[in-house]
Design a protein around this motif. Sequence first.
Motif, mmCIF file in Angstrom:
data_model
loop_
_atom_site.group_PDB
_atom_site.id
_atom_site.type_symbol
_atom_site.label_atom_id
_atom_site.label_comp_id
_atom_site.label_asym_id
_atom_site.label_seq_id
_atom_site.Cartn_x
_atom_site.Cartn_y
_atom_site.Cartn_z
ATOM 1 N N MET A 149 0.679 -1.267 0.088
ATOM 2 C CA MET A 149 0.021 0.018 -0.155
ATOM 3 C C MET A 149 0.787 1.315 -0.005
ATOM 4 S SD MET A 149 -3.170 -0.706 -0.292
ATOM 5 C CE MET A 149 -3.063 -2.376 -0.983
ATOM 6 N N CYS A 150 1.790 1.137 0.828
ATOM 7 C CA CYS A 150 2.922 2.271 1.013
ATOM 8 C C CYS A 150 3.424 2.514 -0.326
ATOM 9 C CB CYS A 150 3.894 2.100 1.754
ATOM 10 S SG CYS A 150 3.470 2.226 3.504
ATOM 11 N N ILE A 151 4.038 1.537 -1.129
ATOM 12 C CA ILE A 151 4.489 1.867 -2.502
ATOM 13 C C ILE A 151 3.383 2.294 -3.343
ATOM 14 C CG2 ILE A 151 5.421 0.567 -4.618
ATOM 15 C CD1 ILE A 151 6.559 -1.655 -2.730
ATOM 16 N N ILE A 152 2.129 1.828 -3.485
ATOM 17 C CA ILE A 152 1.204 2.465 -4.353
ATOM 18 C C ILE A 152 0.830 3.640 -4.165
ATOM 19 C CG2 ILE A 152 -1.329 1.906 -4.806
ATOM 20 C CD1 ILE A 152 -1.341 -0.740 -4.500
ATOM 21 N N VAL A 153 0.747 4.160 -2.847
ATOM 22 C CA VAL A 153 0.474 5.522 -2.505
ATOM 23 C C VAL A 153 1.633 6.698 -2.669
ATOM 24 C CG1 VAL A 153 -0.192 7.077 -0.616
ATOM 25 C CG2 VAL A 153 -1.322 5.057 -0.938
ATOM 26 N N ALA A 155 4.810 5.900 -3.915
ATOM 27 C CA ALA A 155 5.673 5.819 -5.094
ATOM 28 C C ALA A 155 4.828 5.798 -6.158
ATOM 29 C CB ALA A 155 6.410 4.323 -5.002
ATOM 30 N N VAL A 156 3.861 5.004 -6.499
ATOM 31 C CA VAL A 156 2.968 5.079 -7.615
ATOM 32 C C VAL A 156 2.331 6.185 -8.040
ATOM 33 C CG1 VAL A 156 1.594 3.767 -8.915
ATOM 34 C CG2 VAL A 156 3.291 2.621 -7.698
ATOM 35 N N GLU A 157 1.303 6.665 -6.952
ATOM 36 C CA GLU A 157 0.565 7.571 -6.993
ATOM 37 C C GLU A 157 1.022 9.011 -6.842
ATOM 38 O OE1 GLU A 157 -2.729 7.724 -7.841
ATOM 39 O OE2 GLU A 157 -2.576 5.281 -8.169
ATOM 40 N N LEU A 158 1.728 9.309 -5.730
ATOM 41 C CA LEU A 158 2.237 10.491 -5.298
ATOM 42 C C LEU A 158 3.784 10.607 -5.938
ATOM 43 C CD1 LEU A 158 1.137 10.868 -1.868
ATOM 44 C CD2 LEU A 158 0.217 11.849 -3.842
ATOM 45 N N GLY A 159 4.367 9.560 -6.237
ATOM 46 C CA GLY A 159 5.793 9.614 -6.902
ATOM 47 C C GLY A 159 6.654 10.131 -6.075
ATOM 48 N N VAL A 160 6.625 10.426 -4.821
ATOM 49 C CA VAL A 160 7.571 11.074 -3.861
ATOM 50 C C VAL A 160 8.840 10.207 -3.437
ATOM 51 C CG1 VAL A 160 6.208 13.145 -2.984
ATOM 52 C CG2 VAL A 160 6.035 10.867 -2.111
ATOM 53 N N LEU A 161 8.561 8.832 -3.234
ATOM 54 C CA LEU A 161 9.636 7.983 -2.901
ATOM 55 C C LEU A 161 9.601 6.861 -3.838
ATOM 56 C CD1 LEU A 161 8.466 8.020 0.794
ATOM 57 C CD2 LEU A 161 10.667 9.038 0.094
ATOM 58 N N PRO A 162 11.164 6.543 -3.964
ATOM 59 C CA PRO A 162 11.364 5.104 -4.875
ATOM 60 C C PRO A 162 10.365 4.016 -4.342
ATOM 61 C CG PRO A 162 13.127 5.537 -3.299
ATOM 62 C CD PRO A 162 12.286 6.728 -3.115
ATOM 63 N N ALA A 163 9.897 3.237 -5.352
ATOM 64 C CA ALA A 163 9.100 2.101 -4.973
ATOM 65 C C ALA A 163 9.869 0.993 -4.509
ATOM 66 C CB ALA A 163 8.425 1.588 -6.229
ATOM 67 N N SER A 164 11.156 0.937 -5.165
ATOM 68 C CA SER A 164 11.997 -0.285 -4.538
ATOM 69 C C SER A 164 13.359 -0.049 -4.704
ATOM 70 C CB SER A 164 11.469 -1.530 -5.390
ATOM 71 O OG SER A 164 11.870 -1.366 -6.622
ATOM 72 N N GLY A 165 14.262 -0.943 -4.292
ATOM 73 C CA GLY A 165 15.655 -0.765 -4.555
ATOM 74 C C GLY A 165 16.500 -0.075 -3.260
ATOM 75 N N TYR A 166 17.745 -0.161 -3.183
ATOM 76 C CA TYR A 166 18.536 0.318 -2.026
ATOM 77 C C TYR A 166 19.666 0.925 -2.632
ATOM 78 C CZ TYR A 166 21.237 0.122 2.124
ATOM 79 O OH TYR A 166 22.004 0.670 3.172
ATOM 80 N N VAL A 167 19.958 2.268 -2.073
ATOM 81 C CA VAL A 167 21.122 2.895 -2.348
ATOM 82 C C VAL A 167 22.070 2.925 -1.219
ATOM 83 C CG1 VAL A 167 22.182 5.174 -3.046
ATOM 84 C CG2 VAL A 167 19.798 4.303 -3.671
ATOM 85 N N PRO A 168 23.093 2.327 -1.048
ATOM 86 C CA PRO A 168 23.996 2.324 0.105
ATOM 87 C C PRO A 168 24.140 3.722 0.599
ATOM 88 C CG PRO A 168 24.906 1.068 -1.665
ATOM 89 C CD PRO A 168 23.733 1.606 -2.142
ATOM 90 N N PHE A 169 24.356 3.971 1.723
ATOM 91 C CA PHE A 169 24.586 5.185 2.505
ATOM 92 C C PHE A 169 25.734 5.972 2.042
ATOM 93 C CE2 PHE A 169 25.610 7.867 5.934
ATOM 94 C CZ PHE A 169 24.507 8.600 6.113
#
Lengths: 318, 325
Positions: A149-153, A155-169
Amino acid sequence: MRVIIKRIASAIPVLALVSIMVFLMLQLLPGDPATVILGEEATPEAVEAMREHLGLNKPLIVQYFDWITKVLQGNLGESLVDGTSVNQLIMERLPATIELALGSFLVALLIALPCGILSAARPNTFADHLCSFISMIGMSIPHFWLGMMCIIVFAVELGVLPASGYVPFFDDPAENLKSIILPVVATGFRESAILMRMIRSSMLEVLQSDYIRTAKAKGLSEMTVLFGHALKNAMIPVITTSGIMLAGLLGGLVITESIFNIPGYGKLVIDSVFNRDFITVQSAILVSAVFVVFINIAVDLLYAFVDPRIRLGKEGNS
Amino acid sequence: MAEAVLKIKNLCVDFLDDHTIVPAVSDLSIDIFPGETVGLVGESGCGKSTTSLAIMRLLDTNNARISKGSIELHGQDLTKLSEKEMQRIRGKEISMIFQEPMTSLNPVYTIGRQLTEGIVLHQGVSQKEAETIAIDMLQKVDIPRPEIMMKSYPFELSGGMRQRVMIAIALSCNPKILIADEPTTALDVTVQAQILDLMNSLRDELQMAVILITHDLGVVAEICKYVYVMYAGQIVETAAIDDLLNDPLHPYTQGLLNSMPDRWQGGDRLYNIPGTVPLPGTEIKGCKFADRCEYCTEKCRQAPPPLVRLDEHRSVRCFRSAGTQ
């Protein structure tokens, strides 16, 4: 100091036992690593040669000691799949999982502490019912669903956060934070539910005690009574739960890692199990066990810090 | 005569149990003068502790409330004060010590911290000065090596020592009134005597008023000047201690005195008052003690007896003893 040494000493037999159990358990799994490496079509001779090479034909006890001797020297072995060092595999995967686990734990604390204390301080009020409601939701919603649900809201709808993946710090701190917000919140929310109930009941119990009445009779304000006198006592059982929780998080983030496609420790173990990569699995589980043991030691030390009755080596009779 | 420090007038306390109102204390009036110890005596459940918590306004607001009456401290009605104003009274003007010294101190903090926090709060001194006052206070309650004691934790102390610490905490800000709720019940007899002596001498030294709550008439005889005997939330008899011991008027007081093994002269079996205290909330039309009273008449069951004042210090709630039967 003596307490620390005693606790570490008592951890050694535990870890030895874990190593034996992990080793034996994997022997029970069906499937032959040699076949896995060589493929289904390999000739029996080639498989036999591979088994010989991997040391699988030696007696179990010899295999165990071969493995554990290397582990004690700091060498966790090589992956059966592609020969990479397990040390390296673990080091690659561990940071993401540690970050996720600590992040989720932090989120859980940030939700649970204020809510738990508030509901205990104002039992049976609207605030208490609201917190109980939040905690019920947290406990009953499967966190993979919440994750999706978080991804849908976001990442997909609002597009403010990436849906998946990881970027090392250390590659990009800002992107790193963005990439872990959703998984950390999804997991932390769930964990906060249990912690909140725990803090509430522990606080409620402490608030009924005689010394809280004494504190009030001194004329202390409600805030001082709550945070100065009650919280420290109420934390004693909560520390146990938190320790178990953190240990569980370090080993049990497989689902979160899968949903958000984060290359973490849990995924490493699961992938290795499917690949019959015995060496990686047993070394990785052993490393998790070390974590659990050390978190437990940390919990014990924290107890001693909070409760003078433990620190001074006496049992209080009150 | 000096003016009363505390005047409790017609105090009523109700317990709220699932929306039903259960009276726990009804129409209680007490005057307390400086330097005087009054005893509040009765069986468990008669409303003694409820009264003391009501004075401190420490009743659990979720299930108890003061429904009527006033508690005046130097003319200021405590029942009308806000929680914030009450915090300035607690520990400073009125202090309290509790029955259970074993659990009344916070197990995770040192004695020093628990002693000084009230001093810093009410006297506005620095932590250092508060520590000096605290050590002084520990000396006053006869605790050996007070400097070391400041750094000790409650679990390192015996019950008697903890109660001394409780007294030190309670008296650290020179309160006008000390409420002692069964302060010696949990202690050994020898320690009991020491604690009572200590309370007596500190009362004289600090000129405070003491409300002693107990079920032990032996303790009352030791240190109280006046006694209020409570039964089922009501005062049934008030008297100066000597009058009460020599000539108890209310049948309940007589029963209590007869229940003291030292006084009982009726044979080998110890005396006890038949029956038990009626449960709070029981509907009783007449005298609440009627069911347990050997002198009970029809009149006692018809209407509740009023508290009749016999002389300046003596009143009794009984038709027979008050001579109105």
